[in-house]
Scaffold this motif. Sequence first.
Motif, mmCIF file in Angstrom:
data_model
loop_
_atom_site.group_PDB
_atom_site.id
_atom_site.type_symbol
_atom_site.label_atom_id
_atom_site.label_comp_id
_atom_site.label_asym_id
_atom_site.label_seq_id
_atom_site.Cartn_x
_atom_site.Cartn_y
_atom_site.Cartn_z
ATOM 1 N N TYR A 579 0.965 -1.148 -0.009
ATOM 2 C CA TYR A 579 -0.052 0.203 -0.050
ATOM 3 C C TYR A 579 0.806 1.157 -0.158
ATOM 4 O O TYR A 579 0.366 2.280 -0.699
ATOM 5 C CB TYR A 579 -0.969 0.072 1.029
ATOM 6 C CG TYR A 579 -0.534 0.505 2.561
ATOM 7 C CD1 TYR A 579 -0.304 1.806 2.795
ATOM 8 C CD2 TYR A 579 0.181 -0.333 3.206
ATOM 9 C CE1 TYR A 579 -0.018 2.334 3.982
ATOM 10 C CE2 TYR A 579 0.980 0.208 4.530
ATOM 11 C CZ TYR A 579 0.475 1.496 4.730
ATOM 12 O OH TYR A 579 1.254 2.022 5.855
ATOM 13 N N ASN A 580 2.029 1.114 0.595
ATOM 14 C CA ASN A 580 2.745 2.500 0.618
ATOM 15 C C ASN A 580 3.691 2.804 -0.325
ATOM 16 O O ASN A 580 4.245 3.807 -0.575
ATOM 17 C CB ASN A 580 3.774 2.336 2.066
ATOM 18 C CG ASN A 580 4.909 1.178 1.843
ATOM 19 O OD1 ASN A 580 4.395 0.094 1.375
ATOM 20 N ND2 ASN A 580 6.077 1.042 2.277
ATOM 21 N N LYS A 581 3.479 1.852 -1.461
ATOM 22 C CA LYS A 581 4.228 2.076 -2.801
ATOM 23 C C LYS A 581 3.184 2.484 -3.858
ATOM 24 O O LYS A 581 3.550 2.848 -4.848
ATOM 25 C CB LYS A 581 4.881 0.675 -3.322
ATOM 26 C CG LYS A 581 5.563 -0.146 -2.336
ATOM 27 C CD LYS A 581 7.039 0.598 -2.187
ATOM 28 C CE LYS A 581 8.089 -0.332 -1.571
ATOM 29 N NZ LYS A 581 7.745 -0.373 -0.084
ATOM 30 N N LEU A 582 2.189 2.576 -3.423
ATOM 31 C CA LEU A 582 0.962 2.780 -4.489
ATOM 32 C C LEU A 582 0.215 4.345 -4.223
ATOM 33 O O LEU A 582 -0.175 4.620 -3.174
ATOM 34 C CB LEU A 582 -0.302 1.816 -4.387
ATOM 35 C CG LEU A 582 0.349 0.487 -4.735
ATOM 36 C CD1 LEU A 582 -0.954 -0.628 -4.639
ATOM 37 C CD2 LEU A 582 0.881 0.476 -6.362
ATOM 38 N N LEU A 583 0.570 4.991 -5.162
ATOM 39 C CA LEU A 583 0.000 6.374 -5.001
ATOM 40 C C LEU A 583 0.105 7.155 -3.744
ATOM 41 O O LEU A 583 1.288 7.373 -3.439
ATOM 42 C CB LEU A 583 -1.606 6.423 -5.388
ATOM 43 C CG LEU A 583 -1.937 5.917 -6.895
ATOM 44 C CD1 LEU A 583 -3.479 5.646 -6.902
ATOM 45 C CD2 LEU A 583 -1.546 6.828 -7.907
ATOM 46 N N ALA A 584 -0.923 7.564 -3.053
ATOM 47 C CA ALA A 584 -0.771 8.290 -1.687
ATOM 48 C C ALA A 584 -0.442 7.626 -0.706
ATOM 49 O O ALA A 584 -0.342 7.733 0.434
ATOM 50 C CB ALA A 584 -2.040 9.161 -1.441
ATOM 51 N N GLY A 585 -0.231 6.192 -0.728
ATOM 52 C CA GLY A 585 -0.246 5.076 0.312
ATOM 53 C C GLY A 585 0.908 5.456 1.387
ATOM 54 O O GLY A 585 0.441 5.330 2.643
ATOM 55 N N ALA A 586 1.960 6.080 0.870
ATOM 56 C CA ALA A 586 3.033 6.322 1.809
ATOM 57 C C ALA A 586 2.518 7.365 2.877
ATOM 58 O O ALA A 586 3.281 7.359 4.182
ATOM 59 C CB ALA A 586 4.355 6.669 1.210
ATOM 60 N N SER A 587 1.744 8.165 2.553
ATOM 61 C CA SER A 587 1.390 9.146 3.632
ATOM 62 C C SER A 587 0.533 8.514 4.747
ATOM 63 O O SER A 587 0.002 9.265 5.662
ATOM 64 C CB SER A 587 0.412 10.145 2.877
ATOM 65 O OG SER A 587 -0.932 9.775 2.693
#
Length: 688
Positions: A579-587
Amino acid sequence: MKKTFLVILLAIMTQVIFAQDDPYLWLEDVDAGKSLNWVEQWNEKTLKVLMSQPGYEEMYEKDLEIYNSTDRIASPSIIGNLVYNFWQDEEHPRGIWRRTPLQSYLSGEPHWETVIDVDALSKQDNEKYVFKGASGLYPDYDRFLVNLSKGGGDAVVIREFDAVSKVFIENGFYIPEAKGSASWIDRNTLMVSTDFGDGVTTSGYPKQVKIWKRDTDLKNARLVFDGQEDDMGIWGYTTHTKDKTYQIITQRTSFYTGSYHIIENGELVKPDLPEDIELSGIFNKQVLLSLKSDWNIGGNSFKQGDMISIPYADLIKGGTNYQLIVRPDERSSIAETNATKNVLLVNMLTNVKSELYKYTYNGTWQKEKIDAPELGNISLGSADEDSDTYFFYFQNFLMPSTLYKGDAATGQFVKVKALKSWFATEDYQVQQFEVASKDGTMIPYFVVSHKEIKLNGKNPTLISAYGGFEVPRLPSYSAITGTSWLEKGGVFVLANIRGGGEFGPKWHQAGLKENRQRIYDDYFAVAEDLIARKITSPKKLGISGGSNGGLLVGVGFTQRPDLYNAVVCAVPLLDMKRYNKLLAGASWMAEYGNPDIPEEWEYIKKYSPYQNLKEGMEYPEVFFYTSTRDDRVHPGHARKMVAKMSEMGYKVYYFENTEGGHAGASTNEQRAKMAALQYSYLQMKLMN
């Protein structure tokens, strides 16, 4: 240094190995021909089933009638001496931005002047524009910065607009498509946060703020703040008053932490504040701050959830002259604030019901309760910066939204417009229950049912919940739920589980990161209590949720498939390894944790729906839906989950709208279709 390098190398190797083990990774390529063909095939299969259900067409027509109804409240936004409103209906599917004088608006039959016709603009530019708001130039508001999304995503194009001649200004301010923002400093100067060509943060948000002068190149604008790539994002904004234009920069290191920087006399000042504090606004030269944790400062002991203030002049000089404004108790929280010329309005939640207060400041804060409607949900609307006029809304499960105009100085208010009810609300009742979760915490929830409900375990019941990001779920009237569910014999449940903001920061923080399972245990406790009360049974129980709520229902049916027979999983997070690699996921790593850190993946992997799918289970037949143009939660989550479940032999339903962004729909027709598909599925699984 060597140990750090080895940890990073191990994380990278783990990601590579996992990617090789994921046969559905190709579905993350959003617009690839292979991916879109897959989407088209699934859409065709799902629509064939759901649109052929008895009553689908009637439901769609009713939903569209509701969405297109001219009887809706035209939500007012006071800008200068005019009221602005954005409106969509059958004649304007993409909408019109329009305006009228305040007295005309209050007359009940306002004469609207169209400012921007988004349908005409979309046709002219051959783009599927979605209007995302506009910010005006104080104090005359003859110029606006208009935000337009191409298809409904979070990324917007920002264009300068002349509100007098009602045209976009040729060679005016123009900021290319990005997840950015811009604010007026003065007529010829903007504060801009965007992708200036030097890249963005790992979350896809701006990492620089610049001051941009008219008739110069954006890329050459003066850099005033440069963040880090691993920041969540950097945003600059301005707040205008008669005395001063405040220039503020927020550096978000995570969703809940960061620092504030103020430009004062051309210099950057960083106030000494806790990293989790929230700057809520500036009122009467007082900076308003909301606390997410206890803070001892200047001889005062402030508590988590408090709202405090300090004079702006003191703040930038490093002073400690803080004062308490509001202190919620264990079962209350501050829902929102707004300000008129002389009054600070505070909307409080007490046991998930709203109370409205007014605060005035003259060296100290004075509090007075406004005698607003009770036993429901108040939401603050627009307020006039030049007077004490403001608007607020009130609704509950059985009372349609009603708009009021208030005078904040006197506390008096009058009704402006009440929506009609689309179903016989007098036949229904609302009850509030609570149940002990696994750790003993009492979890409240609302049940909306027919007054003559029989407690025999046979009532089709739908649970709605969210449980994340300090977002409270509040009582609200839904004509769609009333006509498509309650009138058909259904029961609607709203669960106020932890992770939300119903009882302030503590309620939210109880479910962060390694404590996430508490949220899901709360969810299961509500379902079990409904069954124990014989309101429903597993064969008659369904759940629905979107975004973080989509993750919630994903965990729900993978951990406790025995509880549910229907699941609506909308624009969801599901693959918590990537999830943290996809679009705003890291936020969102401050909410869920970082799956690249082995210790944190250890607790994430225990609930991640995509990783916890198993063969041979009795999962319900889930209905997933998302949007190709969702640039916040990647559609790959839903796509891959469907592909994996289908490969395992599970029957599922899937629909992907080709536009709509994270909302899943851009026009009333699309909204009506999504609603009809959802309730067609729920009726098929729980009623037929």
